[in-house]
Design a protein around this motif. Structure first.
Motif, PDB file in Angstrom:
ATOM      1  N   ASP A 144      14.531   5.050  -8.379  1.00 19.66           N
ATOM      2  CA  ASP A 144      13.827   6.240  -7.852  1.00 19.66           C
ATOM      3  C   ASP A 144      14.166   6.556  -6.395  1.00 19.66           C
ATOM      4  O   ASP A 144      14.329   7.739  -6.046  1.00 19.66           O
ATOM      5  N   PRO A 145      14.280   5.550  -5.501  1.00 22.39           N
ATOM      6  CA  PRO A 145      14.643   5.878  -4.111  1.00 22.39           C
ATOM      7  C   PRO A 145      16.038   6.485  -3.957  1.00 22.39           C
ATOM      8  O   PRO A 145      16.334   7.082  -2.923  1.00 22.39           O
ATOM      9  N   ILE A 146      16.892   6.352  -4.972  1.00 21.84           N
ATOM     10  CA  ILE A 146      18.214   6.971  -4.910  1.00 21.84           C
ATOM     11  C   ILE A 146      18.096   8.495  -4.949  1.00 21.84           C
ATOM     12  O   ILE A 146      18.886   9.216  -4.338  1.00 21.84           O
ATOM     13  N   PHE A 147      17.060   8.987  -5.637  1.00 22.71           N
ATOM     14  CA  PHE A 147      16.882  10.430  -5.807  1.00 22.71           C
ATOM     15  C   PHE A 147      15.828  11.012  -4.871  1.00 22.71           C
ATOM     16  O   PHE A 147      15.804  12.219  -4.655  1.00 22.71           O
ATOM     17  N   ASN A 148      14.939  10.163  -4.351  1.00 17.87           N
ATOM     18  CA  ASN A 148      13.834  10.665  -3.528  1.00 17.87           C
ATOM     19  C   ASN A 148      13.684   9.835  -2.258  1.00 17.87           C
ATOM     20  O   ASN A 148      13.999   8.640  -2.244  1.00 17.87           O
ATOM     21  N   ASP A 149      13.183  10.482  -1.218  1.00 23.52           N
ATOM     22  CA  ASP A 149      12.906   9.810   0.041  1.00 23.52           C
ATOM     23  C   ASP A 149      11.401   9.586   0.136  1.00 23.52           C
ATOM     24  O   ASP A 149      10.637  10.517   0.370  1.00 23.52           O
ATOM     25  N   PHE A 150      10.972   8.344  -0.084  1.00 22.07           N
ATOM     26  CA  PHE A 150       9.552   8.020  -0.071  1.00 22.07           C
ATOM     27  C   PHE A 150       9.118   7.612   1.337  1.00 22.07           C
ATOM     28  O   PHE A 150       9.727   6.736   1.950  1.00 22.07           O
ATOM     29  N   GLN A 151       8.050   8.251   1.830  1.00 22.97           N
ATOM     30  CA  GLN A 151       7.489   7.928   3.141  1.00 22.97           C
ATOM     31  C   GLN A 151       5.973   7.826   3.023  1.00 22.97           C
ATOM     32  O   GLN A 151       5.369   8.369   2.103  1.00 22.97           O
ATOM     33  N   LEU A 152       5.382   7.119   3.975  1.00 23.33           N
ATOM     34  CA  LEU A 152       3.928   7.014   3.995  1.00 23.33           C
ATOM     35  C   LEU A 152       3.308   8.394   4.167  1.00 23.33           C
ATOM     36  O   LEU A 152       3.832   9.228   4.912  1.00 23.33           O
ATOM     37  N   LEU A 153       2.208   8.649   3.481  1.00 21.54           N
ATOM     38  CA  LEU A 153       1.530   9.939   3.571  1.00 21.54           C
ATOM     39  C   LEU A 153       1.075  10.187   5.007  1.00 21.54           C
ATOM     40  O   LEU A 153       0.383   9.359   5.612  1.00 21.54           O
ATOM     41  N   GLN A 154       1.496  11.317   5.563  1.00 24.04           N
ATOM     42  CA  GLN A 154       1.216  11.620   6.959  1.00 24.04           C
ATOM     43  C   GLN A 154      -0.233  12.022   7.197  1.00 24.04           C
ATOM     44  O   GLN A 154      -0.799  11.743   8.246  1.00 24.04           O
ATOM     45  N   ASP A 155      -0.835  12.666   6.234  1.00 25.39           N
ATOM     46  CA  ASP A 155      -2.231  13.120   6.366  1.00 25.39           C
ATOM     47  C   ASP A 155      -3.155  11.924   6.127  1.00 25.39           C
ATOM     48  O   ASP A 155      -3.427  11.546   4.982  1.00 25.39           O
ATOM     49  N   GLN A 156      -3.657  11.329   7.207  1.00 22.20           N
ATOM     50  CA  GLN A 156      -4.476  10.128   7.093  1.00 22.20           C
ATOM     51  C   GLN A 156      -5.808  10.392   6.405  1.00 22.20           C
ATOM     52  O   GLN A 156      -6.336   9.532   5.687  1.00 22.20           O
ATOM     53  N   SER A 157      -6.376  11.568   6.612  1.00 24.67           N
ATOM     54  CA  SER A 157      -7.631  11.899   5.952  1.00 24.67           C
ATOM     55  C   SER A 157      -7.452  11.951   4.439  1.00 24.67           C
ATOM     56  O   SER A 157      -8.264  11.406   3.669  1.00 24.67           O
ATOM     57  N   LEU A 158      -6.381  12.596   4.015  1.00 25.16           N
ATOM     58  CA  LEU A 158      -6.069  12.666   2.591  1.00 25.16           C
ATOM     59  C   LEU A 158      -5.741  11.285   2.047  1.00 25.16           C
ATOM     60  O   LEU A 158      -6.112  10.943   0.915  1.00 25.16           O
ATOM     61  N   ASN A 159      -5.067  10.481   2.865  1.00 25.65           N
ATOM     62  CA  ASN A 159      -4.705   9.122   2.469  1.00 25.65           C
ATOM     63  C   ASN A 159      -5.967   8.301   2.155  1.00 25.65           C
ATOM     64  O   ASN A 159      -6.041   7.603   1.133  1.00 25.65           O
TER      65      ASN A 159
END
Length: 235
Positions: free
Chosen positions: A199-214
């Motif tokens: 999956d990381p070959i096709f997508n760039d996974f990063q931590l969710l930036q919106d902490q409230s939503l997180n």
């Protein structure tokens, strides 16, 4: 086999026409209980948005329903017109002793043949998604993903086919049983490998930036007894 192919093509054409009239001429109605409710698209979409959404949905549904029988036509074409045999003979000429090389060449030729014939339908689906703003991926990145998917499929299929041929040669009567037994742990391994490596070959996974939503998502996960510590977004 050729008669079967042309017979299936005729049925495919009739099926395609029938599905076209069914999807594009039908006028589905919303159940009476949902009219003017939050589930009614009229309450949150303009007439233009509703029209575009309806057309897009019907086109995508049509492509979905004809996609599978179209793939069957490709495989019947391989078998009925001798392409599969020709690919096998080419693999034998390239390597007369190595079964692995023969398998690799054969799988590559078959995969390339199928991929090229599937590409027009896949490209049209991509083009429709772009025109309706559902897909914003540039054509070069889309083709790049197709290439990555092709290579990954080869990496998986070549050793699988080689293993199948090897088992058939050593156990002509029980090959199906041994192959099934061996593929069970392989399938389980692939299940765990896909989200970590593929999956990381096709997508760039990063931590969710919106902490409230997180925090809201993690709290909701805990209420559902789903263990979660981090939420990731795809870029």
């Amino acid at each position: 086999m050729k008669k079967l192919f042309w017979g299936f093509v005729s049925l495919f054409i009739l099926y395609g026409i029938a599905m076209f009239f069914y999807l594009f001429q039908a006028q589905p109605e919303l159940p009476q209980a949902y009219i003017n409710s939050p589930a009614d698209p009229v309450t949150f979409m303009s007439s233009e948005q509703l029209y575009k959404a309806t057309i897009y949905s019907r086109v995508k549904d049509y492509l979905f329903f004809i996609g599978m029988p179209y793939e069957w036509i490709i495989y019947l074409l391989l078998l009925g017109f001798g392409f599969s045999v020709s690919f096998y003979m080419i693999s034998k000429k390239i390597s007369k002793r190595s079964l692995f090389i023969q398998s690799a060449v054969y799988v590559f030729l078959i995969s390339a043949f199928v991929a090229l014939l599937q590409l027009p339908l896949q490209y049209y689906s991509y083009k429709v998604s772009r025109e309706y703003g559902i897909n914003v991926q540039p054509i070069n990145l889309w083709l790049g993903d197709k290439g990555k998917s092709f290579l990954i499929d080869l990496i998986i299929m070549i050793p699988t086919i080689w293993l199948l041929y090897t088992i058939i040669r050593r156990s002509p009567k029980r090959w199906w049983l041994w192959f099934w037994v061996i593929t069970i742990p392989f399938s389980i391994l692939l299940f765990f490998v896909q989200p970590i490596i593929i999956d990381p070959i096709f997508n760039d996974f990063q931590l969710l930036q919106d902490q409230s939503l997180n925090k809201d998502i993690i709290a909701l996960a805990k209420r559902a007894d789903i263990p979660a510590e981090q939420v990731y977004q795809v870029n």
